[in-house]
Design a protein around this motif. Structure first.
Motif: not given
Length: 341
Positions: A72, A75, A100-101, A103, A106
């Motif tokens: 990502k 991060t 899960r993250k 989204k 992203c």
């Protein structure tokens, strides 16, 4: 009919982790679908079950190196991506882990920015649509960065990407190999042609549904994922000509079988063209086209085992599988083969 009706005990050590050095050196279990009688041999013995005037139907899809590892951009967290199907030119439906993250909005980077992507939507079953950005040719970048998307039950690293391709792979688009075809060498196919056996090509791009377990108790409640298929006019005519002349149609793999059964009319005549199919074949299905099937040994309770059982009878297939376990056959993608006729 229950999913548990297709369960059998399979020792972990019989799951083949590596392909044999010689493609055609695998074993062959031949099953007579009428009597249930079983014979054991080598894959090269397949020629003894084929006759002049038959037509062997192969799936010429090509597996793309669809597994990507990246980060990502905000991060630096690691992500794993599996390309499932191309929706538009640079937009792909993907499976993202961890999801899960992941989204919309992203951004992801692969190969130190050689390939970047942005999640634009979340679709069925949590799959992500990603729009990719790059310079050059996408397929060349993918070949450089991607890995072959081996099934989850294969834990060994594949040293040679070509061993997860058939020797006749042509049209890129699959997330998994049509594994029954992995046993053929170019030499063996030429020997089969010289016997007077026709070889017809169809294309079905194998999707993630190949790996998905059946999670419902009742078989008829399971939903198959759709996959794209294509049959050229010349190939359709070859198959139809064989049937009209009384020759047998022998599908190499469940993907070729599903393609033929999807493209056939009520009389079993193959219609050229392309489209999406989510055909689910399980016992009770009335086959319209195929007379024989070459396939690998499949997972317990899988849709592939259900298709084979529909063709040869559940009792015959499970008895043959029990014998295969006793005889230490190698199972799944890199395993041994079965001929049903």
């Amino acid at each position: 009919m229950k999913t548990s009706d297709f369960y059998f005990e399979l020792p972990q050590e019989l799951i083949a982790q590596d392909p044999l050095e010689d493609r055609s050196a695998s074993r062959l279990l031949a099953l007579d679908r009428k009597s249930g009688r079983v014979k054991h041999g080598q894959f090269v013995d397949l020629k003894g079950y084929l006759h002049s005037g038959d037509c062997l139907v192969i799936n010429d899809t090509k597996v793309i190196p669809a597994r990507l590892y990246g980060k990502k951009t905000d991060t630096g967290a690691s992500v794993e991506l599996l390309l499932l199907k191309r929706r538009e030119h640079d937009v792909w439906e993907t499976l993202v882990k961890p999801g899960r993250k992941a989204k919309p909005g992203c951004r992801l980077s692969f190969g130190d920015g050689l390939l970047t992507g942005e999640i634009v939507d979340v679709v069925d079953e949590g799959n992500r649509l990603i729009r990719f950005t790059y310079e050059g040719i996408f397929e060349e970048i993918l070949d450089q960065l991607g890995e072959m998307p081996l099934p989850p039950y294969i834990t060994h690293k594949l040293e040679d990407k070509n061993r997860y391709q058939t020797v006749y792979a042509k049209w890129e688009g699959s997330a998994a190999a049509p594994t029954a075809g992995l046993h053929f060498t170019s030499r063996m196919l030429e020997e089969i042609r010289r016997m007077g056996v026709e070889i017809a090509h169809v294309t079905l791009h194998v999707g993630l549904g190949t790996f998905r377990p059946v999670k419902v108790e009742n078989v008829d409640e399971h939903h198959m994922h759709s996959e794209y298929y294509q049959i050229e006019e010349e190939q359709a005519q070859l198959i139809n000509k064989t049937r009209k002349a009384g020759g047998r149609i022998i599908a190499v793999g469940t993907t070729s079988c599903r393609t033929l059964e999807s493209a056939a009319d009520s009389q079993g005549v193959i219609r050229a063209g392309g489209g999406w199919t989510d055909i689910f074949i399980y016992p009770g299905y009335d086959f319209r086209v195929i007379d024989g099937l070459i396939t690998n040994f499949h997972l317990p309770e899988s849709t592939l085992l259900m298709l084979v059982s529909a063709f040869a009878g559940r009792e015959h297939v499970l008895a043959a599988y029990e014998e295969a376990v006793q005889e230490q056959y190698r199972f799944f993608s890199f395993g041994d083969a079965m001929y049903i006729g």
